[in-house]
Design a protein around this motif. Structure first.
Motif, PDB file in Angstrom:
ATOM      1  N   GLU A 198      27.222 -20.642  46.857  1.00 49.70           N
ATOM      2  CA  GLU A 198      28.095 -19.755  46.087  1.00 49.70           C
ATOM      3  C   GLU A 198      29.441 -20.409  45.830  1.00 49.70           C
ATOM      4  O   GLU A 198      29.891 -21.289  46.578  1.00 49.70           O
ATOM      5  CB  GLU A 198      28.289 -18.435  46.843  1.00 49.70           C
ATOM      6  N   GLN A 199      30.105 -19.965  44.794  1.00 53.77           N
ATOM      7  CA  GLN A 199      31.440 -20.460  44.489  1.00 53.77           C
ATOM      8  C   GLN A 199      32.424 -19.936  45.530  1.00 53.77           C
ATOM      9  O   GLN A 199      32.364 -18.766  45.932  1.00 53.77           O
ATOM     10  CB  GLN A 199      31.860 -20.007  43.090  1.00 53.77           C
ATOM     11  N   ILE A 200      33.332 -20.803  45.967  1.00 55.20           N
ATOM     12  CA  ILE A 200      34.351 -20.392  46.929  1.00 55.20           C
ATOM     13  C   ILE A 200      35.456 -19.664  46.182  1.00 55.20           C
ATOM     14  O   ILE A 200      36.179 -20.252  45.371  1.00 55.20           O
ATOM     15  CB  ILE A 200      34.932 -21.602  47.687  1.00 55.20           C
ATOM     16  N   THR A 201      35.598 -18.366  46.446  1.00 48.33           N
ATOM     17  CA  THR A 201      36.628 -17.571  45.783  1.00 48.33           C
ATOM     18  C   THR A 201      37.737 -17.152  46.744  1.00 48.33           C
ATOM     19  O   THR A 201      38.758 -16.626  46.314  1.00 48.33           O
ATOM     20  CB  THR A 201      36.006 -16.311  45.165  1.00 48.33           C
ATOM     21  N   ARG A 215      32.747 -17.020  56.983  1.00 51.22           N
ATOM     22  CA  ARG A 215      32.469 -16.497  55.640  1.00 51.22           C
ATOM     23  C   ARG A 215      32.432 -17.631  54.615  1.00 51.22           C
ATOM     24  O   ARG A 215      31.629 -17.618  53.683  1.00 51.22           O
ATOM     25  CB  ARG A 215      33.531 -15.470  55.244  1.00 51.22           C
ATOM     26  N   LEU A 216      33.313 -18.600  54.798  1.00 52.51           N
ATOM     27  CA  LEU A 216      33.280 -19.762  53.912  1.00 52.51           C
ATOM     28  C   LEU A 216      31.982 -20.537  54.100  1.00 52.51           C
ATOM     29  O   LEU A 216      31.370 -20.997  53.127  1.00 52.51           O
ATOM     30  CB  LEU A 216      34.475 -20.672  54.192  1.00 52.51           C
ATOM     31  N   LEU A 217      31.554 -20.689  55.348  1.00 47.69           N
ATOM     32  CA  LEU A 217      30.315 -21.420  55.609  1.00 47.69           C
ATOM     33  C   LEU A 217      29.109 -20.698  55.011  1.00 47.69           C
ATOM     34  O   LEU A 217      28.183 -21.333  54.501  1.00 47.69           O
ATOM     35  CB  LEU A 217      30.125 -21.609  57.117  1.00 47.69           C
ATOM     36  N   ARG A 218      29.124 -19.357  55.066  1.00 40.51           N
ATOM     37  CA  ARG A 218      28.016 -18.622  54.449  1.00 40.51           C
ATOM     38  C   ARG A 218      27.966 -18.875  52.944  1.00 40.51           C
ATOM     39  O   ARG A 218      26.887 -19.054  52.363  1.00 40.51           O
ATOM     40  CB  ARG A 218      28.149 -17.119  54.745  1.00 40.51           C
ATOM     41  N   ALA A 219      29.139 -18.872  52.310  1.00 38.29           N
ATOM     42  CA  ALA A 219      29.181 -19.128  50.870  1.00 38.29           C
ATOM     43  C   ALA A 219      28.681 -20.539  50.552  1.00 38.29           C
ATOM     44  O   ALA A 219      27.935 -20.757  49.592  1.00 38.29           O
ATOM     45  CB  ALA A 219      30.600 -18.934  50.347  1.00 38.29           C
ATOM     46  N   ILE A 220      29.076 -21.517  51.372  1.00 38.91           N
ATOM     47  CA  ILE A 220      28.633 -22.899  51.166  1.00 38.91           C
ATOM     48  C   ILE A 220      27.123 -23.005  51.350  1.00 38.91           C
ATOM     49  O   ILE A 220      26.422 -23.631  50.555  1.00 38.91           O
ATOM     50  CB  ILE A 220      29.379 -23.845  52.133  1.00 38.91           C
ATOM     51  N   ALA A 221      26.602 -22.386  52.411  1.00 41.46           N
ATOM     52  CA  ALA A 221      25.167 -22.457  52.685  1.00 41.46           C
ATOM     53  C   ALA A 221      24.350 -21.835  51.567  1.00 41.46           C
ATOM     54  O   ALA A 221      23.223 -22.262  51.290  1.00 41.46           O
ATOM     55  CB  ALA A 221      24.854 -21.762  54.011  1.00 41.46           C
TER      56      ALA A 221
END
Length: 651
Positions: free
Chosen positions: A628-631, A619-625
């Motif tokens: 998106e801001q990491i929340t 999920r973190l990798l999807r946000a990075i790709a």
């Protein structure tokens, strides 16, 4: 109507028969496995009832095997009574009392051997200590401990008195711990001052204090094991040292006989909403699953030394450290540390030192150790090994073959096991004395497990190499019973798609022409490229098959033309990161899987965002790709600094 199945483009033709020497002494042979499948097919509930009567010591026998009148809230053996700790300890005392139950190796290399008689005494003393603190039937107890024998003692002590334990992995942050304590309304926390992992101090008691500082009013007692010797603060009215709590307590404790449906434990797992789900497991059905899978899948026999490298904070540690092996009276290794400390051959040294015969670990660990090269395992004999296993995620064929050749010397069957926190025990896996194995495939469903693949409309996917939604179409004894305190979420999460009798796994899968299952990844890890639905695990496997790549993780990001585009994160074992290698890897994937699977972007980094148990946080990798801001809370990561590196790699 459009085809809603998932396309599988990874082909694997290699196949390995069980070695003759393994087949000759296996607990389950072809005839027995065939007979079990036939019996389960003709009388599903009766099949499980026969096993329950044979494998479990009941205080009061059950009459009704399965009650499905309130589906999906299934009940198994509900009118029977038992105690799990009795089944894991007391029944071994006469014949196996002096047998070693646990070989414990600490992070610092210190080794302790604990017999079943000693383990029984420790559990009884700690159970009495809990009762002295007014902890009893149905009270919730949170266990936040290092991977030591005392964690096993605490779990079995709760089971002995009918308390419901909830183990929280010792890498979770104070806010995460607080959320779990408050959701369970726990009355006690069992923890340690700290422990060392990889030579680094983990200050567990400090984290507990932070969690309890604001809220958690239900907590009345905190019991603290003195493990690391670090300074901690102790609340006189609430906190007590483990040694003081058990001081003077008798080494006998009458077990609390509970109904088979009494909750044994709650184990929290991530939810798509961000709020953790408290997976609630029963007593009788769960224990049966742990026992029979240890026999069927691990071929666990009396002279084996079994080692599951998981932490007790995860379901793997529950089923294949605390409950399954002890219920069978096995000898097992429990390890506090990490596989690469103080050197990268720690696992292989321990296998030789303790004569481990069955070794069960995660593909993440295998890939990390493979990255270090063959020289480290080749320093060790590894000749005590007779069975290897993998758990936690699909294993890519390249890592499977390395495990087979370098660790197993081509003499050990590999049991690639698929299951979940929710399923309680293994569901799809080889039976090693019978099943020919294929790299990357978890093979076939176990007896009594009705695994199917359905498309979005609920139709069976029968074509080979066409994927769909993996489901279990009949209840099984070791399944979760509900989500703690949230039965509506239980129904909507697991039974909302195809009706109250069909458990929706949340994984995509396919079967080949011989009926072998292969897990393609989570359904939220399926990418839709120009109308083609692909499992990300296949792309990861193709990348890792390249000589330059040690590990890879694949996610998607929106694409204005294709709908979604593939973004790959690659960890190298050779070569120079840059455009040239990225282009080579993109073309490599295209050659291996076809142009449709070609990554749009490849980012290089020193590592992937992983929890301390080794799970990749996709999920973190999807946000990075997606920029998106990491929340999300990143405090549970082994390497939180990797986030910034991965973000920079995309700029």
């Amino acid at each position: 109507m459009a085809d809603a199945s998932i396309e599988s483009v990874l082909k694997e033709d290699r196949k390995f028969d069980p070695p003759g020497h393994f087949k000759a002494r296996a607990l389950v042979d072809d005839a027995r496995l065939s007979s079990m499948h036939e019996r389960a097919g003709k009388d599903h509930a009766g099949f499980w009832a026969d096993l329950a009567r044979r494998e479990i010591d009941w205080h009061r026998p059950f009459d009704t095997a399965l009650d499905d009148s309130d589906a999906p809230f299934f009940k198994w053996f509900a009118d029977g009574e038992l105690n799990v700790a009795y089944n894991c300890l007391d029944r071994h005392l006469e014949d196996r009392g002096d047998k070693t139950a646990i070989i414990f190796e600490g992070d610092d290399g210190a080794v302790e051997h604990i017999s079943y008689r000693e383990l029984h005494a420790r559990v009884c003393m700690f159970a009495n200590a809990l009762k002295a603190r007014d902890i009893g039937l149905s009270d919730r107890v949170v266990i936040y401990m290092p991977n030591t024998p005392q964690a096993v003692v605490a779990m079995l002590a709760c089971a002995r008195i009918g308390a419901i334990h909830s183990v929280v992995f010792g890498g979770f942050s104070a806010p995460s711990l607080k959320d779990r304590i408050e959701d369970a309304q726990a009355r006690a926390v069992i923890t340690a001052d700290g422990n060392y992992r990889g030579g680094k101090l983990i200050p567990l008691k400090d984290t507990v204090d932070k969690a309890l500082a604001d809220g958690c009013e239900s907590i009345e007692t905190v019991i603290v094991l003195k493990r690391a010797g670090n300074d901690v603060s102790m609340d006189d009215g609430r906190d007590v040292w483990w040694d003081k709590a058990i001081d003077g307590q008798p080494a006998e404790c009458e077990p609390e006989w509970v109904e088979a449906e009494h909750p044994l434990f709650i184990l929290y797992t991530s939810g798509s909403t961000g709020k953790p789900k408290g997976i609630q497991h029963s007593t009788g059905g769960y224990l049966l699953g742990a026992i029979v899978t240890c026999k069927w899948v691990f071929d666990l026999q009396d002279d084996d030394v079994f080692w599951c490298t998981a932490d007790v904070g995860w379901i793997t540690g529950h089923s294949y450290i605390t409950y399954g092996p002890t219920a069978l009276g096995a000898t097992q290794v429990v390890f506090e540390g990490v596989p690469t400390y103080p050197e990268g051959d720690r696992f292989w040294k321990m296998v030789d030192d303790h004569k481990v015969s069955i070794f069960y670990t995660a593909p993440t660990a295998i890939r990390a150790l493979m990255k270090l090269g063959n020289e480290l395992p080749q320093k060790h004999e590894l000749d005590s090994l007779r069975l290897l296993g993998t758990v936690g995620e699909p294993i890519n064929p390249e890592a499977w073959m390395w495990y087979h050749r370098v660790i197993g010397h081509e003499q050990c069957p590999i049991v690639d096991t698929w299951w979940q926190t929710e399923t309680g025990a293994q569901m799809i896996a080889p039976v090693p004395g019978v099943t020919p194995t294929k790299p990357g495939s978890c093979t076939h469903a176990l007896p009594g497990i009705s695994a199917e693949i359905l498309d979005e409309e609920g139709r069976p996917v029968t074509a080979a190499d066409k994927g769909g939604n993996l489901v279990i179409s009949r209840p099984w004894p070791h399944m979760l019973r509900t989500i703690w305190g949230d039965p509506d979420r239980y129904k909507s999460t697991y039974f909302g798609k195809y009706g109250n009798q069909v458990y929706v796994v949340g994984d995509a899968a396919e079967r080949d022409e011989e009926g072998y299952f292969r897990i393609l990844g989570r359904t939220d890890d399926v990418v839709n490229i120009s109308g083609h639905r692909l499992g990300t695990m296949e792309v990861e496997s193709a990348l890792v098959a390249h000589e330059a790549v040690a590990e890879a993780a694949v996610v998607s990001r929106p694409h204005e033309v294709k709908g979604e585009a593939i973004v790959a994160f690659a960890i190298l074992k050779s070569g120079e990161p840059g455009e040239a290698l990225a282009g080579e890897l993109r073309n490599w994937v295209s050659e291996q899987l076809g142009a449709i699977a070609k990554p749009e972007e490849i980012r290089f980094a020193d590592g992937l965002p992983k929890t301390r148990s080794g799970k990749i946080m996709r999920r973190l990798l999807r946000a990075i790709a997606r920029g998106e801001q990491i929340t999300q809370d990143t405090s549970t990561l082994e390497n939180p600094q990797i986030i910034e590196q991965l973000q920079r790699a995309g700029r």
